[in-house]
Write a protein that holds these residues in place. Structure first.
Motif, PDB file in Angstrom:
ATOM      1  N   GLU A 111       0.416  -0.949   0.506  1.00  0.00           N
ATOM      2  CA  GLU A 111      -0.294   0.165   0.172  1.00  0.00           C
ATOM      3  C   GLU A 111       0.491   1.926   0.125  1.00  0.00           C
ATOM      4  O   GLU A 111       0.827   2.351  -0.528  1.00  0.00           O
ATOM      5  CB  GLU A 111      -1.077   0.115   1.284  1.00  0.00           C
ATOM      6  CG  GLU A 111      -2.420  -1.128   1.051  1.00  0.00           C
ATOM      7  CD  GLU A 111      -2.680  -1.303   2.245  1.00  0.00           C
ATOM      8  OE1 GLU A 111      -2.377  -0.517   2.855  1.00  0.00           O
ATOM      9  OE2 GLU A 111      -3.912  -1.901   2.327  1.00  0.00           O
ATOM     10  N   ASN A 112       2.140   1.534   0.859  1.00  0.00           N
ATOM     11  CA  ASN A 112       2.559   2.336   0.491  1.00  0.00           C
ATOM     12  C   ASN A 112       3.564   2.383  -0.869  1.00  0.00           C
ATOM     13  O   ASN A 112       3.904   3.435  -1.069  1.00  0.00           O
ATOM     14  CB  ASN A 112       4.040   2.413   1.642  1.00  0.00           C
ATOM     15  CG  ASN A 112       3.488   2.218   3.011  1.00  0.00           C
ATOM     16  OD1 ASN A 112       2.053   2.735   2.802  1.00  0.00           O
ATOM     17  ND2 ASN A 112       4.104   1.826   4.328  1.00  0.00           N
ATOM     18  N   GLU A 114       2.435   2.082  -3.430  1.00  0.00           N
ATOM     19  CA  GLU A 114       0.815   1.962  -4.509  1.00  0.00           C
ATOM     20  C   GLU A 114       1.022   4.014  -3.907  1.00  0.00           C
ATOM     21  O   GLU A 114       0.984   4.364  -5.041  1.00  0.00           O
ATOM     22  CB  GLU A 114      -0.531   1.778  -4.074  1.00  0.00           C
ATOM     23  CG  GLU A 114      -1.128   1.806  -5.505  1.00  0.00           C
ATOM     24  CD  GLU A 114      -2.489   1.146  -4.989  1.00  0.00           C
ATOM     25  OE1 GLU A 114      -3.169   0.709  -5.787  1.00  0.00           O
ATOM     26  OE2 GLU A 114      -2.538   0.534  -3.888  1.00  0.00           O
ATOM     27  N   SER A 115       0.852   4.419  -3.290  1.00  0.00           N
ATOM     28  CA  SER A 115       1.106   5.533  -2.551  1.00  0.00           C
ATOM     29  C   SER A 115       2.264   6.357  -3.090  1.00  0.00           C
ATOM     30  O   SER A 115       1.569   7.732  -3.494  1.00  0.00           O
ATOM     31  CB  SER A 115       0.504   5.837  -1.223  1.00  0.00           C
ATOM     32  OG  SER A 115       1.633   5.453  -0.448  1.00  0.00           O
TER      33      SER A 115
END
Length: 185
Positions: A111-112, A114-115
């Motif tokens: 998720e990191n 992707e961000s």
């Protein structure tokens, strides 16, 4: 194509060697059926490099098998879409994903990733998201086993040995002559 088996005691066996013109689900289904007919009763984990139709063929013949995509192959595939100038920084963040100690922390790191990189490089992140169920299998196992299953290095080493034997030959009269040479190697 080769199938390399590792038994519960860590012994490696070359289970088969195939020369095929077209790989696909039908080809792989024939390979899996042949292995079953020759005595392979079950496969715990199949480490594969992402060949088309392979996971489906494995699970058709051996339905309880867990599939592990080779993380190194997925990384190489990912890096094809990353600019050279961003590759080191991207890889630093990606390593946090596949080197995480648990699947939960790996998902957080994904998720990191992707961000930070998702807007600039949506396709590489999408590759990891779409394939996550096949990439993350190794997180279910202890570190000693993870090192053995997260990559197809064992079979790649076998292929390097095969290339040493065949690189000086320009042509083989038949597929059987190639198989015999590889078998003897």
């Amino acid at each position: 194509y080769t199938a390399l088996g590792v038994d519960i005691s860590g012994r490696k066996d070359l289970l088969g060697l195939w020369v095929g013109q077209a790989e696909g689900s039908h080809f792989w289904l024939n390979v899996m059926t042949e292995l079953k007919n020759r005595g392979v009763s079950d496969i715990l984990i199949a480490g594969i490099d992402g060949l088309k139709g392979f996971p489906e063929a494995i699970n058709t013949v051996f339905p309880k098998t867990e599939i592990q995509l080779c993380v190194i192959h997925v990384i190489r595939n990912t890096l094809r879409y990353i600019s050279w100038k961003d590759s080191k920084a991207f890889m630093k963040d990606l390593k946090k994903v596949y080197a995480a100690s648990t699947e939960e922390s790996a998902v957080m790191e994904l998720e990191n990733l992707e961000s930070v990189w998702g807007k600039k490089y949506p396709l590489p992140v999408k590759i990891w998201r779409q394939n996550w169920p096949l990439i993350s299998t190794y997180f279910k196992y202890p570190d000693e086993i993870r090192r053995m299953i997260y990559t197809t290095n064992a079979v790649e080493a076998l292929h390097r040995q095969f290339r040493k034997v065949t690189k000086s030959k320009t042509i083989f009269p038949t597929d059987d002559s190639l198989k015999k040479m590889l078998f003897l190697a």
